[in-house]
Design a protein around this motif. Sequence first.
Motif, PDB file in Angstrom:
ATOM      1  N   VAL A 176       0.855  -1.194   0.000  1.00  0.00           N
ATOM      2  CA  VAL A 176       0.000   0.000   0.000  1.00  0.00           C
ATOM      3  C   VAL A 176       0.887   1.238   0.000  1.00  0.00           C
ATOM      4  O   VAL A 176       2.047   1.180   0.404  1.00  0.00           O
ATOM      5  N   ALA A 177       0.331   2.346  -0.470  1.00  0.00           N
ATOM      6  CA  ALA A 177       1.086   3.593  -0.508  1.00  0.00           C
ATOM      7  C   ALA A 177       1.181   4.207   0.889  1.00  0.00           C
ATOM      8  O   ALA A 177       0.297   4.015   1.733  1.00  0.00           O
ATOM      9  N   HIS A 178       2.259   4.932   1.110  1.00  0.00           N
ATOM     10  CA  HIS A 178       2.443   5.674   2.358  1.00  0.00           C
ATOM     11  C   HIS A 178       2.903   7.082   2.016  1.00  0.00           C
ATOM     12  O   HIS A 178       3.292   7.368   0.885  1.00  0.00           O
ATOM     13  N   THR A 179       2.900   7.939   3.029  1.00  0.00           N
ATOM     14  CA  THR A 179       3.494   9.255   2.851  1.00  0.00           C
ATOM     15  C   THR A 179       4.459   9.505   4.005  1.00  0.00           C
ATOM     16  O   THR A 179       4.366   8.875   5.057  1.00  0.00           O
ATOM     17  N   TYR A 233       4.737  11.802   9.710  1.00  0.00           N
ATOM     18  CA  TYR A 233       3.795  10.694   9.848  1.00  0.00           C
ATOM     19  C   TYR A 233       3.292  10.320   8.456  1.00  0.00           C
ATOM     20  O   TYR A 233       3.643  10.977   7.461  1.00  0.00           O
ATOM     21  N   CYS A 234       2.466   9.307   8.412  1.00  0.00           N
ATOM     22  CA  CYS A 234       1.841   8.927   7.142  1.00  0.00           C
ATOM     23  C   CYS A 234       0.404   9.429   7.155  1.00  0.00           C
ATOM     24  O   CYS A 234      -0.346   9.152   8.084  1.00  0.00           O
ATOM     25  N   ARG A 235       0.036  10.156   6.106  1.00  0.00           N
ATOM     26  CA  ARG A 235      -1.323  10.714   6.051  1.00  0.00           C
ATOM     27  C   ARG A 235      -2.375   9.616   5.958  1.00  0.00           C
ATOM     28  O   ARG A 235      -3.505   9.804   6.380  1.00  0.00           O
ATOM     29  N   PHE A 236      -2.024   8.469   5.373  1.00  0.00           N
ATOM     30  CA  PHE A 236      -2.994   7.386   5.208  1.00  0.00           C
ATOM     31  C   PHE A 236      -3.116   6.538   6.474  1.00  0.00           C
ATOM     32  O   PHE A 236      -4.129   5.892   6.697  1.00  0.00           O
ATOM     33  N   HIS A 237      -2.050   6.512   7.247  1.00  0.00           N
ATOM     34  CA  HIS A 237      -2.023   5.693   8.462  1.00  0.00           C
ATOM     35  C   HIS A 237      -1.404   6.538   9.572  1.00  0.00           C
ATOM     36  O   HIS A 237      -0.208   6.436   9.839  1.00  0.00           O
ATOM     37  N   PRO A 238      -2.211   7.384  10.195  1.00  0.00           N
ATOM     38  CA  PRO A 238      -1.667   8.368  11.154  1.00  0.00           C
ATOM     39  C   PRO A 238      -0.930   7.754  12.348  1.00  0.00           C
ATOM     40  O   PRO A 238      -0.216   8.458  13.048  1.00  0.00           O
ATOM     41  N   ASN A 239      -1.076   6.437  12.524  1.00  0.00           N
ATOM     42  CA  ASN A 239      -0.317   5.797  13.599  1.00  0.00           C
ATOM     43  C   ASN A 239       1.154   5.633  13.244  1.00  0.00           C
ATOM     44  O   ASN A 239       1.978   5.351  14.106  1.00  0.00           O
ATOM     45  N   MET A 240       1.476   5.780  11.972  1.00  0.00           N
ATOM     46  CA  MET A 240       2.866   5.660  11.536  1.00  0.00           C
ATOM     47  C   MET A 240       3.566   6.988  11.813  1.00  0.00           C
ATOM     48  O   MET A 240       3.244   8.006  11.205  1.00  0.00           O
ATOM     49  N   LYS A 241       4.522   6.950  12.724  1.00  0.00           N
ATOM     50  CA  LYS A 241       5.195   8.191  13.124  1.00  0.00           C
ATOM     51  C   LYS A 241       6.698   7.969  13.169  1.00  0.00           C
ATOM     52  O   LYS A 241       7.153   6.874  13.498  1.00  0.00           O
TER      53      LYS A 241
HETATM   54 CU   LIG Z   1       0.967   4.701   5.457  1.00  0.00          CU
END
Ligand SMILES: [Cu+2]
Length: 105
Positions: free
Chosen positions: A56-59, A90-98
């Motif tokens: 999946v894509a991340h940012t 962080y990742c805009r798609f998965h805000p838990n990713m920091k």
């Molecule tokens: Cu992500």
Amino acid sequence: MKPRRILPLFAALILGASVSAQAATIQISIENLVFAPAEASVKVGDTVEWVNKDIVAHTATARNGDFDVTIPPKKTVTLILKKAGTVDYYCRFHPNMKATLTIAP
Ligand SMILES: [Cu+2]
């Protein structure tokens, strides 16, 4: 030639060497929705390379707005750091990713 005339040449060689060794590429992998390493110490001029191993894509989106890059699935995206500071992103798609970049001048 007297030693004090040779000295500046040596100084220039040493400075030149340290400048060329300064810029580094720091690889940060993204796997299973996790940035690794989550904390990286880098310098202005360094290149950060985000390697997305997920399907999946991340940012990588800086909270202070300094950068916002999208990393498509199975792709690598690079960014040259231009500003010093401690940047939480962080990742805009998965805000838990920091993660955090500590960028030295
Ligand atoms: Cu992500």
